[in-house]
Design an enzyme around this catalytic site. Sequence first.
Site, PDB file in Angstrom:
ATOM      1  N   GLY A   1       0.775  -1.236   0.000  1.00 12.02           N
ATOM      2  CA  GLY A   1       0.000   0.000   0.000  1.00 12.02           C
ATOM      3  C   GLY A   1       0.804   1.283   0.000  1.00 12.02           C
ATOM      4  O   GLY A   1       0.301   2.337   0.376  1.00 12.02           O
TER       5      GLY A   1
ATOM      6  N   ASN B   1       1.714   2.962  -2.643  1.00 11.89           N
ATOM      7  CA  ASN B   1       1.055   3.879  -3.592  1.00 11.89           C
ATOM      8  C   ASN B   1      -0.234   4.437  -3.003  1.00 11.89           C
ATOM      9  O   ASN B   1      -0.545   5.621  -3.197  1.00 11.89           O
ATOM     10  CB  ASN B   1       0.758   3.174  -4.911  1.00 11.89           C
ATOM     11  CG  ASN B   1       1.939   3.195  -5.849  1.00 11.89           C
ATOM     12  OD1 ASN B   1       2.269   4.232  -6.427  1.00 11.89           O
ATOM     13  ND2 ASN B   1       2.615   2.071  -5.978  1.00 11.89           N
TER      14      ASN B   1
ATOM     15  N   LEU C   1      -9.191  -9.216 -10.834  1.00  6.24           N
ATOM     16  CA  LEU C   1     -10.058  -8.602 -11.849  1.00  6.24           C
ATOM     17  C   LEU C   1     -11.303  -8.065 -11.164  1.00  6.24           C
ATOM     18  O   LEU C   1     -11.738  -8.601 -10.143  1.00  6.24           O
ATOM     19  CB  LEU C   1     -10.480  -9.644 -12.881  1.00  6.24           C
ATOM     20  CG  LEU C   1      -9.452 -10.051 -13.933  1.00  6.24           C
ATOM     21  CD1 LEU C   1     -10.043 -11.134 -14.841  1.00  6.24           C
ATOM     22  CD2 LEU C   1      -8.987  -8.870 -14.765  1.00  6.24           C
TER      23      LEU C   1
ATOM     24  N   ASN D   1      -5.655   2.221 -13.307  1.00  8.69           N
ATOM     25  CA  ASN D   1      -4.683   1.299 -12.709  1.00  8.69           C
ATOM     26  C   ASN D   1      -3.266   1.777 -13.003  1.00  8.69           C
ATOM     27  O   ASN D   1      -3.032   2.489 -13.980  1.00  8.69           O
ATOM     28  CB  ASN D   1      -4.864  -0.116 -13.284  1.00  8.69           C
ATOM     29  CG  ASN D   1      -3.942  -1.131 -12.636  1.00  8.69           C
ATOM     30  OD1 ASN D   1      -3.726  -1.104 -11.415  1.00  8.69           O
ATOM     31  ND2 ASN D   1      -3.378  -2.025 -13.434  1.00  8.69           N
TER      32      ASN D   1
ATOM     33  N   HIS E   1       0.602   0.078 -13.548  1.00 12.33           N
ATOM     34  CA  HIS E   1       1.309  -1.187 -13.748  1.00 12.33           C
ATOM     35  C   HIS E   1       2.807  -0.896 -13.829  1.00 12.33           C
ATOM     36  O   HIS E   1       3.213   0.041 -14.511  1.00 12.33           O
ATOM     37  CB  HIS E   1       0.815  -1.866 -15.037  1.00 12.33           C
ATOM     38  CG  HIS E   1       1.368  -3.241 -15.190  1.00 12.33           C
ATOM     39  ND1 HIS E   1       0.846  -4.331 -14.532  1.00 12.33           N
ATOM     40  CD2 HIS E   1       2.431  -3.692 -15.890  1.00 12.33           C
ATOM     41  CE1 HIS E   1       1.558  -5.402 -14.823  1.00 12.33           C
ATOM     42  NE2 HIS E   1       2.525  -5.049 -15.654  1.00 12.33           N
TER      43      HIS E   1
ATOM     44  N   ASP F   1      -4.649  -5.540 -17.580  1.00  7.39           N
ATOM     45  CA  ASP F   1      -3.628  -4.659 -18.169  1.00  7.39           C
ATOM     46  C   ASP F   1      -3.822  -4.324 -19.640  1.00  7.39           C
ATOM     47  O   ASP F   1      -2.847  -4.096 -20.349  1.00  7.39           O
ATOM     48  CB  ASP F   1      -2.226  -5.312 -18.005  1.00  7.39           C
ATOM     49  CG  ASP F   1      -1.920  -5.638 -16.554  1.00  7.39           C
ATOM     50  OD1 ASP F   1      -2.315  -4.850 -15.688  1.00  7.39           O
ATOM     51  OD2 ASP F   1      -1.307  -6.687 -16.312  1.00  7.39           O
TER      52      ASP F   1
ATOM     53  N   GLU G   1       6.336   5.759  -9.805  1.00  2.00           N
ATOM     54  CA  GLU G   1       4.920   5.656  -9.444  1.00  2.00           C
ATOM     55  C   GLU G   1       4.534   6.770  -8.478  1.00  2.00           C
ATOM     56  O   GLU G   1       3.518   7.438  -8.664  1.00  2.00           O
ATOM     57  CB  GLU G   1       4.639   4.283  -8.821  1.00  2.00           C
ATOM     58  CG  GLU G   1       4.882   3.158  -9.808  1.00  2.00           C
ATOM     59  CD  GLU G   1       4.479   1.784  -9.277  1.00  2.00           C
ATOM     60  OE1 GLU G   1       4.012   0.980 -10.096  1.00  2.00           O
ATOM     61  OE2 GLU G   1       4.628   1.526  -8.074  1.00  2.00           O
TER      62      GLU G   1
HETATM   63  C1  GAR Z   1       3.140  -1.362  -7.561  1.00  2.00           C
HETATM   64  O1  GAR Z   1       4.422  -1.397  -8.111  1.00  2.00           O
HETATM   65  C2  GAR Z   1       2.088  -1.444  -8.645  1.00  2.00           C
HETATM   66  O2  GAR Z   1       2.478  -0.842  -9.840  1.00  2.00           O
HETATM   67  C3  GAR Z   1       1.982  -2.936  -8.816  1.00  2.00           C
HETATM   68  O3  GAR Z   1       2.046  -3.465  -7.515  1.00  2.00           O
HETATM   69  C4  GAR Z   1       2.877  -2.615  -6.733  1.00  2.00           C
HETATM   70  C5  GAR Z   1       2.136  -2.321  -5.444  1.00  2.00           C
HETATM   71  O4  GAR Z   1       2.983  -1.687  -4.530  1.00  2.00           O
HETATM   72  N1  GAR Z   1       0.764  -3.280  -9.502  1.00  2.00           N
HETATM   73  C6  GAR Z   1       0.667  -4.328 -10.311  1.00  2.00           C
HETATM   74  O5  GAR Z   1       1.586  -5.113 -10.495  1.00  2.00           O
HETATM   75  C7  GAR Z   1      -0.691  -4.483 -10.972  1.00  2.00           C
HETATM   76  N2  GAR Z   1      -0.653  -5.509 -11.969  1.00  2.00           N
HETATM   77  P1  GAR Z   1       2.363  -0.935  -3.275  1.00  2.00           P
HETATM   78  O6  GAR Z   1       1.388  -1.912  -2.584  1.00  2.00           O
HETATM   79  O7  GAR Z   1       3.541  -0.638  -2.396  1.00  2.00           O
HETATM   80  O8  GAR Z   1       1.672   0.294  -3.768  1.00  2.00           O
END
Ligand code: GAR
Length: 188
Positions: free
Chosen positions: A12, A14, A86, A101, A103, A144, A173
């Site tokens: 979490g 992000n 999904l 989203n 990625h 995606d 990000e």
């Molecule tokens: C992030 O890098 C995000 O881009 C990725 O998971 C991570 C979550 O990190 N998302 C995917 O791979 C979606 N297919 P976080 O929980 O520290 O934000």
Amino acid sequence: MLKIAIFASGSGTNAENLIESYKNTSIVVSRVYCNNAKAGVIARAERLNVPVTIFSKDELWNSTSVMDSLRTEQVDFIVLAGFMMLLPQTMIDEYRNKIINIHPSLLPKYGGKGMFGIHVHEAVLANHEKESGITIHLVNEEYDSGKPLFQTTCPVLENDTPETLATRVHSLEYQYYPKIVREYMESF
Ligand code: GAR
């Protein structure tokens, strides 16, 4: 005022960055939705005074509870931040073009089922890519493959591990996700 719901499954960071970035703005993060009772995002959201709803895959797919909650909260946009499931068709239909989203690769490369988090960076390194990056995109019925809104790159270094590459991608990000989401919502 624009109300957003964040969906997250993991650490979490992000989600936390989005919540912090929108503090004292016209964007309100009304709730975090999480499908994993052990996810780090729960404590992060609670510390920032954002309520959390935890649900199972079955509740998401076979009941209206999550959709009912979004309606009650009058959520305008859904922002996925490390959400690994999904979304059901009813949600995609009701929030058509209003689900975003992020990625951690340059889609369409390294996307699709099973490509999430550290697995993406492992695959990028296994293929000796010279660059990686992030894609911010709209969400549709498949993993995606929704319309891209933004991409930016970073180098892959000779001695990178999946973890060092993940750190570099995470910085992108944090830098871009709140900004691109805000610009998209304001232009809607
Ligand atoms: C992030 O890098 C995000 O881009 C990725 O998971 C991570 C979550 O990190 N998302 C995917 O791979 C979606 N297919 P976080 O929980 O520290 O934000």
